[in-house]
Design a protein around this motif. Structure first.
Motif, short mmCIF file in Angstrom:
data_model
loop_
_atom_site.label_atom_id
_atom_site.label_comp_id
_atom_site.label_asym_id
_atom_site.label_seq_id
_atom_site.Cartn_x
_atom_site.Cartn_y
_atom_site.Cartn_z
N VAL A 5 -7.05 -28.44 27.08
CA VAL A 5 -6.75 -27.33 27.98
C VAL A 5 -5.28 -26.98 27.85
N GLU A 6 -5.03 -25.74 27.42
CA GLU A 6 -3.68 -25.25 27.25
C GLU A 6 -3.23 -24.47 28.48
N GLY A 35 0.01 -31.41 17.85
CA GLY A 35 0.85 -30.34 17.33
C GLY A 35 0.54 -28.99 17.91
N TRP A 36 1.36 -28.04 17.50
CA TRP A 36 1.19 -26.64 17.91
C TRP A 36 1.19 -25.76 16.67
N TYR A 93 -0.87 -19.08 20.51
CA TYR A 93 -0.51 -20.46 20.21
C TYR A 93 -1.71 -21.37 20.46
N TYR A 94 -1.89 -22.31 19.54
CA TYR A 94 -2.99 -23.26 19.63
C TYR A 94 -2.43 -24.69 19.58
N CYS A 95 -2.96 -25.55 20.42
CA CYS A 95 -2.60 -26.95 20.25
C CYS A 95 -3.65 -27.63 19.37
N THR A 115 -3.39 -19.82 23.76
CA THR A 115 -2.62 -19.22 24.85
C THR A 115 -1.68 -18.17 24.24
N GLN A 116 -1.60 -17.04 24.87
CA GLN A 116 -0.80 -15.93 24.35
C GLN A 116 0.66 -16.07 24.79
#
Length: 121
Positions: A5-6, A35-36, A93-95, A115-116
């Motif tokens: 969950v971001e 990571g991201w 962005y993605y984790c 998440t934007q």
């Protein structure tokens, strides 16, 4: 089942800061690298920063000195502190978390829901 969950994205002016978080939960035996990544419109997904299980970090040249990745192993959470943001940091962005769900499973790659981050005046 593993969930990532971001949180923390949004709209910020150039020069501003944001902090992204990504919490992993569910069936987790051991977490390795975290990571991201990000993907801007019309571009391929790119690595932003990674952190290993012993907290060794790696950054894209474009974010060195501005972004800091960290992790809280007790909370299975990875963070991305983003300072001095620029319009070119605008992206989804993605984790990413590499983990094992059990002692006997293979290491798998898991992705957050995205998440934007928008940097604009």
């Amino acid at each position: 089942q593993v969930q990532l969950v971001e949180s923390g994205g949004g709209l910020v002016q150039p020069g501003g800061s944001l902090r992204l978080s990504c919490a992993a939960s569910g069936s987790i035996f051991s977490i390795y690298a975290m990571g991201w990544y990000r993907q801007a419109p019309g571009k391929q997904r790119e690595l932003v920063a990674t952190i290993t299980s012993n907290s060794s970090t790696n950054y894209a040249d474009s974010v060195k000195g501005r972004f800091t990745i960290s992790r809280d192993n007790a909370k299975n959470t990875v963070y991305l502190q983003m300072n001095s943001l620029k319009p070119e940091d605008t992206a989804v962005y993605y984790c990413n978390v590499r983990l094992k769900e059990s002692k006997w499973s293979h290491v798998g790659d898991y992705w957050g829901q995205e998440t934007q981050v928008t940097v604009s005046s």
